[in-house]
Write a protein that holds these residues in place. Structure first.
Motif, mmCIF file in Angstrom:
data_model
loop_
_atom_site.group_PDB
_atom_site.id
_atom_site.type_symbol
_atom_site.label_atom_id
_atom_site.label_comp_id
_atom_site.label_asym_id
_atom_site.label_seq_id
_atom_site.Cartn_x
_atom_site.Cartn_y
_atom_site.Cartn_z
ATOM 1 N N VAL A 52 0.855 -1.185 0.000
ATOM 2 C CA VAL A 52 0.000 0.000 0.000
ATOM 3 C C VAL A 52 0.891 1.234 0.000
ATOM 4 O O VAL A 52 2.047 1.200 0.414
ATOM 5 N N GLY A 53 0.316 2.329 -0.490
ATOM 6 C CA GLY A 53 1.008 3.605 -0.369
ATOM 7 C C GLY A 53 1.819 4.021 -1.565
ATOM 8 O O GLY A 53 2.666 4.919 -1.431
ATOM 9 N N ARG A 54 1.607 3.424 -2.753
ATOM 10 C CA ARG A 54 2.308 3.918 -3.933
ATOM 11 C C ARG A 54 1.857 5.337 -4.244
ATOM 12 O O ARG A 54 0.678 5.671 -4.121
ATOM 13 N N CYS A 55 2.795 6.183 -4.688
ATOM 14 C CA CYS A 55 2.425 7.550 -5.037
ATOM 15 C C CYS A 55 1.654 7.556 -6.352
ATOM 16 O O CYS A 55 1.609 6.559 -7.076
ATOM 17 N N CYS A 56 1.059 8.686 -6.679
ATOM 18 C CA CYS A 56 0.188 8.791 -7.844
ATOM 19 C C CYS A 56 1.015 8.702 -9.122
ATOM 20 O O CYS A 56 1.944 9.499 -9.327
ATOM 21 N N ARG A 97 -4.143 -3.947 26.455
ATOM 22 C CA ARG A 97 -3.371 -2.939 25.733
ATOM 23 C C ARG A 97 -3.646 -3.033 24.233
ATOM 24 O O ARG A 97 -3.968 -4.091 23.711
ATOM 25 N N VAL A 98 -3.480 -1.908 23.567
ATOM 26 C CA VAL A 98 -3.802 -1.818 22.146
ATOM 27 C C VAL A 98 -2.530 -1.905 21.319
ATOM 28 O O VAL A 98 -1.410 -1.757 21.824
ATOM 29 N N CYS A 99 -2.731 -2.164 20.037
ATOM 30 C CA CYS A 99 -1.635 -2.209 19.073
ATOM 31 C C CYS A 99 -1.682 -0.958 18.194
ATOM 32 O O CYS A 99 -2.745 -0.382 17.967
ATOM 33 N N VAL A 100 -0.526 -0.565 17.694
ATOM 34 C CA VAL A 100 -0.400 0.641 16.883
ATOM 35 C C VAL A 100 0.389 0.286 15.628
ATOM 36 O O VAL A 100 1.336 -0.509 15.682
ATOM 37 N N ARG A 101 -0.018 0.855 14.492
ATOM 38 C CA ARG A 101 0.721 0.711 13.246
ATOM 39 C C ARG A 101 1.069 2.096 12.703
ATOM 40 O O ARG A 101 0.194 2.975 12.632
ATOM 41 N N VAL A 102 2.326 2.289 12.327
ATOM 42 C CA VAL A 102 2.784 3.526 11.690
ATOM 43 C C VAL A 102 3.014 3.218 10.218
ATOM 44 O O VAL A 102 3.719 2.265 9.877
ATOM 45 N N HIS A 103 2.410 4.022 9.336
ATOM 46 C CA HIS A 103 2.471 3.782 7.896
ATOM 47 C C HIS A 103 3.173 4.950 7.222
ATOM 48 O O HIS A 103 2.787 6.107 7.413
ATOM 49 N N LEU A 104 4.187 4.646 6.439
ATOM 50 C CA LEU A 104 4.908 5.642 5.654
ATOM 51 C C LEU A 104 4.712 5.302 4.179
ATOM 52 O O LEU A 104 5.217 4.287 3.703
ATOM 53 N N ALA A 105 3.959 6.114 3.472
ATOM 54 C CA ALA A 105 3.713 5.855 2.062
ATOM 55 C C ALA A 105 4.939 6.246 1.238
ATOM 56 O O ALA A 105 5.912 6.808 1.757
ATOM 57 N N GLN A 106 4.888 5.954 -0.041
ATOM 58 C CA GLN A 106 6.030 6.219 -0.913
ATOM 59 C C GLN A 106 6.266 7.715 -1.053
ATOM 60 O O GLN A 106 5.350 8.474 -1.371
ATOM 61 N N PRO A 107 7.497 8.196 -0.826
ATOM 62 C CA PRO A 107 7.780 9.631 -0.994
ATOM 63 C C PRO A 107 7.654 10.041 -2.458
ATOM 64 O O PRO A 107 7.797 9.236 -3.374
ATOM 65 N N PHE A 108 7.387 11.325 -2.672
ATOM 66 C CA PHE A 108 7.327 11.847 -4.030
ATOM 67 C C PHE A 108 7.824 13.282 -4.036
ATOM 68 O O PHE A 108 7.889 13.962 -3.005
ATOM 69 N N LEU A 155 -3.264 19.656 -3.319
ATOM 70 C CA LEU A 155 -2.152 18.825 -2.850
ATOM 71 C C LEU A 155 -2.480 18.224 -1.490
ATOM 72 O O LEU A 155 -2.182 17.052 -1.227
ATOM 73 N N SER A 156 -3.102 19.000 -0.611
ATOM 74 C CA SER A 156 -3.480 18.490 0.717
ATOM 75 C C SER A 156 -4.450 17.328 0.594
ATOM 76 O O SER A 156 -4.302 16.301 1.268
ATOM 77 N N ARG A 157 -5.466 17.482 -0.266
ATOM 78 C CA ARG A 157 -6.428 16.400 -0.442
ATOM 79 C C ARG A 157 -5.781 15.181 -1.101
ATOM 80 O O ARG A 157 -6.112 14.039 -0.773
ATOM 81 N N HIS A 158 -4.854 15.425 -2.008
ATOM 82 C CA HIS A 158 -4.149 14.332 -2.680
ATOM 83 C C HIS A 158 -3.326 13.531 -1.672
ATOM 84 O O HIS A 158 -3.353 12.292 -1.662
ATOM 85 N N VAL A 159 -2.589 14.226 -0.808
ATOM 86 C CA VAL A 159 -1.743 13.553 0.167
ATOM 87 C C VAL A 159 -2.584 12.858 1.231
ATOM 88 O O VAL A 159 -2.270 11.741 1.658
ATOM 89 N N LEU A 160 -3.664 13.510 1.667
ATOM 90 C CA LEU A 160 -4.513 12.877 2.674
ATOM 91 C C LEU A 160 -5.167 11.620 2.114
ATOM 92 O O LEU A 160 -5.339 10.626 2.834
ATOM 93 N N ASN A 161 -5.515 11.628 0.841
ATOM 94 C CA ASN A 161 -6.020 10.419 0.199
ATOM 95 C C ASN A 161 -4.985 9.311 0.242
ATOM 96 O O ASN A 161 -5.301 8.152 0.542
ATOM 97 N N ALA A 162 -3.711 9.645 -0.037
ATOM 98 C CA ALA A 162 -2.644 8.641 0.012
ATOM 99 C C ALA A 162 -2.437 8.119 1.428
ATOM 100 O O ALA A 162 -2.194 6.923 1.635
ATOM 101 N N SER A 163 -2.539 8.997 2.427
ATOM 102 C CA SER A 163 -2.361 8.562 3.816
ATOM 103 C C SER A 163 -3.473 7.619 4.245
ATOM 104 O O SER A 163 -3.223 6.586 4.879
ATOM 105 N N VAL A 164 -4.717 7.961 3.908
ATOM 106 C CA VAL A 164 -5.852 7.119 4.283
ATOM 107 C C VAL A 164 -5.783 5.777 3.564
ATOM 108 O O VAL A 164 -6.072 4.725 4.141
#
Length: 794
Positions: free
Chosen positions: A47-51, A370-381, A445-454
């Motif tokens: 997941v997380g390929r750039c556009c 206790r809960v679990c947490v995941r940190v996601h880093l999408a592809q930089p562009f 750009l904000s909406r584009h990046v937020l779409n990639a994060s979600v």
């Protein structure tokens, strides 16, 4: 109904309401079933390929080829191997030694460089409007610059950073089971830093803990000290002073003054200089693109867009050649600081309040799972690449009132061939200082990046369980496994793995405040959601599944709207499957629903047209088996390509270019028809998809019902409060608590304002809402309600 009980839990549950529920919670779940293995074949879905449309070069160059072979690491699991030393004593002091070994860059002479910057010197010398040349003394202006700079940032404190990292590591190990990070995603970020460009991380905002957790994670991975943009509204002055020494950045209040204010000009010049100095020094920067948790209003943050606009302007004026943008997301099983019943007002968090919250978390550590947490880093562009390519994707746009109101009132049947313009986030002072074209670039750009994060966010087990409980699925074990597989098949990752009965057991223990376990027969359990606020909380959790099934949910509700005038909603599935649905009718119905739904919910990429998305929705419905193609007598088969008229037009066109010449393509679609599939699983899946959008659509429909009851004129906040009380009262009568949510009430009011149902006029007390003359008649109000209810499947 859950399957048979067999094994005992290893840990006893505490603090139950009664002895009967205690016995139920202390039991194990299920027979020996297969383990849920979140893999498709051999690998997890990436997941997380750039556009690829906006950033094709980044798509190719910044992708890590062996990412599928790399696994996960638990960043809070620090052992002896994480230090340079070995031994008995090291194993007991590994947290302390780890914090000493973290690289913290030396403090640079940032204040002097900011003072000497061109923009600030122009204001001091009076060359810029509002400078010292207009009756102000240069020495006083310098002191004012120093005061504003002290409000924005402070020099890093290495000892305090190491002490805080050590304390935070111990705290995270007490609160969370693990904090998972994909090694392949981290490899891509490290590869992006090798280009010598500043790194800007743009993140979602699920918890106030995000601003502390993300810098800790990236510091532990060798990226250095992260500069974090904080919202001044969420922190008290004492806490702001501490956070600035740990790398925090704050926007001074003077920067939001009017453009002709001398104080605003000076503050914006200092903010620009501070951002330029930070980018030139290549310090990583974290900006939250969502509003803080608990804030009621638009999803996109005005503050986040302001700081992102500063980065965009720094690249455009040539201060830095480029910047690498990284979409980031954090997902929790349960958000630590989220209220369980209702959203509270956003109040500043004080230092002592935060300390008490930490002590409360540590005190309840042994009492709750206790809960679990995941940190996601999408592809930089590349920001420069996006800026160059994105402007070519802009087309004509119209307001929601122009697009939808004539169709709602029955005055028009044709949906205009244009996009919807809907911007709910107000522009702040620094963003207003940019050109209008650059403001539009920052918003998209904000909406584009937020779409990639979600899109890159993993689905947690609590979201899947909440959806199953909310939509009244009976066989939780089997349905949990099915919904996990469906999530993976759509290219989304899940944040869990393990044996099925253990996952269900852990998830229900996390949700025990919102569900009740009842013993029906010997060895059988019935899981029942608690009515009232518990259902509202489950609805918020299940909404995390909406991005996964959004295309199918929009398509299912559009099909329901198409059948609403032909088949009764309570009619049998076989009767609905008789109806033929033309492709043009489906396109039109999908477009109507897309225009009605808020942009904050859809988060469509700005480079993707609505007509492209319509085809994607139709393809998804066919792929999941809900729609089957029906060849009508005398029509050319859909797979017949031999008789196409090559001389009439070219067969190739850019995928995003929908001009008037494309109307022929939609005319050819008139001969394509579909039916609802008659497979046994389709009715339940269709209902499941429709229920995902039901809370929002029900809130909109009830808001239309409330038009003739509401007291207008009123302020926007006052009318929203009236609507929320109506939603809550209706929920008590009908038992549908999922739509009794403040954010849904705000979305309904703002959508009706864009639609022209409500009009806004200025007044001394603030903007006042009035009912539009068009919708003062009861007939038009009923038309609006009927238009919305056609998409709701009971």
């Amino acid at each position: 109904m859950v399957t048979m009980l067999e094994a005992r839990l290893q840990t006893q549950q505490r603090n139950t309401q009664n002895s009967q529920e205690t016995g139920l919670w202390s039991s194990g779940f299920g027979m020996k079933l297969e383990a849920v293995t979140p893999f498709l074949g051999k690998y997890r879905p990436f997941v997380g390929r750039c556009c690829q449309t906006c950033t094709p070069k980044s798509w190719e160059s910044l992708f890590h080829r062996s990412i599928m072979d790399l696994g996960f690491c638990n960043v809070i699991l620090v052992k002896e191997e994480n230090t340079r030393f070995r031994g008995w004593l090291v194993r007991r002091l590994c947290y302390f030694l780890w914090s000493l070994e973290q690289h913290i860059p030396p403090c640079q002479d940032a204040p002097q460089k900011i003072m000497e910057s061109t923009g600030v010197q122009s204001v001091i010398s009076g060359r810029a409007p509002g400078g010292a040349g207009e009756g102000q003394v240069p020495g006083l202006v310098k002191k004012e610059v120093q005061r504003i700079l002290g409000h924005i940032q402070a020099p890093l404190h290495p000892f305090l950073l190491r002490l805080f990292s050590w304390a935070l590591l111990r705290f995270l190990n007490c609160v969370f089971l693990n904090v998972q990070l994909h090694k392949g995603q981290m490899k891509m970020v490290h590869k992006a830093t090798q280009a010598g460009l500043p790194l800007v991380l743009l993140s979602t905002h699920k918890s106030l803990l995000d601003g502390i957790l993300l810098p800790f994670v990236l510091l532990s991975q060798g990226l250095g000290v992260l500069r974090v943009v904080w919202d001044p509204r969420t922190c008290s002055p004492t806490l702001r002073a501490l956070l600035k020494k740990l790398g925090g950045l704050f926007l001074p209040p003077e920067a939001n003054l009017t453009l002709d204010s001398s104080e605003g000009v000076l503050a914006r010049a200092v903010v620009h200089a501070a951002m330029e100095q930070l980018l030139v020094s290549r310090q990583p920067l974290l900006i939250f693109l969502e509003e803080p948790p608990g804030a009621q209003g638009p999803r996109l943050s005005a503050l986040g867009q302001t700081w992102l606009g500063l980065v965009v302007q720094a690249v455009q004026v040539g201060v830095i050649p480029d910047a690498m943008l990284v979409p980031v997301a954090i997902t929790y099983d349960l958000v630590p600081d989220a209220p369980c019943d209702v959203y509270h007002a956003l109040v500043p968090l004080g230092l002592w309040t935060g300390a008490l919250a930490v002590l409360r978390s540590l005190w309840s550590w042994g009492r709750s799972p206790r809960v679990c947490v995941r940190v996601h880093l999408a592809q930089p562009f590349s920001l420069q690449e996006y800026t160059t390519n994105a402007r070519s994707c802009w087309g004509s746009r119209q307001t929601l009132e122009q697009l939808l109101q004539p169709i709602v009132l029955g005055q028009c049947n044709v949906v205009p061939d244009t996009e919807k313009e809907q911007e709910w986030t107000p522009a702040t002072g620094p963003l207003l200082a940019l050109k209008e074209e650059d403001q539009l670039l920052v918003r998209r750009l904000s909406r584009h990046v937020l779409n990639a994060s979600v899109t890159s966010s993993a689905v947690m087990s609590t979201a899947i369980m909440a959806a199953l409980l909310l939509f009244k699925h009976q066989k939780l074990l089997g349905e949990f496994s099915w919904l996990t597989e469906e999530t993976l098949l759509r290219g989304f990752d899940v944040g869990f793995s393990g044996q099925l009965r253990c996952l269900v057991q852990h998830t229900l223990s996390l949700l025990r405040a919102h569900v009740v376990l009842l013993r029906v027969h010997q060895g059988d359990l019935l899981v029942v959601p608690r009515p009232g606020p518990g259902l509202t909380r489950l609805a918020r959790l299940s909404a995390e599944l909406l991005p996964v099934f959004l295309s199918e949910a929009v398509g299912a509700c559009a099909v329901r709207g198409l059948l609403a005038g032909r088949v009764p909603p309570e009619g049998p599935w076989e009767l609905q499957g008789i109806e033929l649905l033309s492709q043009n009718e489906l396109y039109r119905q999908i477009l109507l629903l897309l225009h009605l739904l808020p942009q904050d919910l859809l988060l469509l990429q700005p480079c993707q047209s609505s007509y492209c998305y319509c085809q994607e929705v139709l393809d998804r419905l066919i792929q999941c088996g809900l729609l089957v193609a029906e060849e009508t007598p005398g029509s050319r088969a859909a797979c017949d390509t031999g008789r196409q008229r090559l001389s009439a037009k070219l067969l190739w066109k850019p995928s995003g270019d929908f001009t008037d010449s494309d109307s022929d393509d939609f005319e050819e679609a008139e001969g394509r028809f579909f039916r609802l599939s008659q497979q046994s699983r389709c009715p339940d899946f269709f209902l499941f998809l429709c229920r995902l959008l039901s809370p929002l659509l029900q809130a909109f429909a009830q808001a239309a019902t409330f038009l003739h009851q509401g007291q207008l004129p009123d302020t926007e906040s006052g009318y929203t409060e009236q609507l929320l009380q109506f939603l809550q009262a209706t929920a008590q009568e009908e038992g549908f608590f999922e739509c009794a949510d403040p954010n849904l009430a705000i979305s309904a009011v703002w959508t009706f304002r864009d639609l022209g149902v409500l009009q806004q006029t200025p007044s001394p007390a603030g903007p006042m809402l009035y009912l539009s003359p068009t919708f003062t008649s009861r007939e038009n109000q009923e038309k609006l309600e009927q238009f919305i209810r056609q998409f709701i499947c009971s």
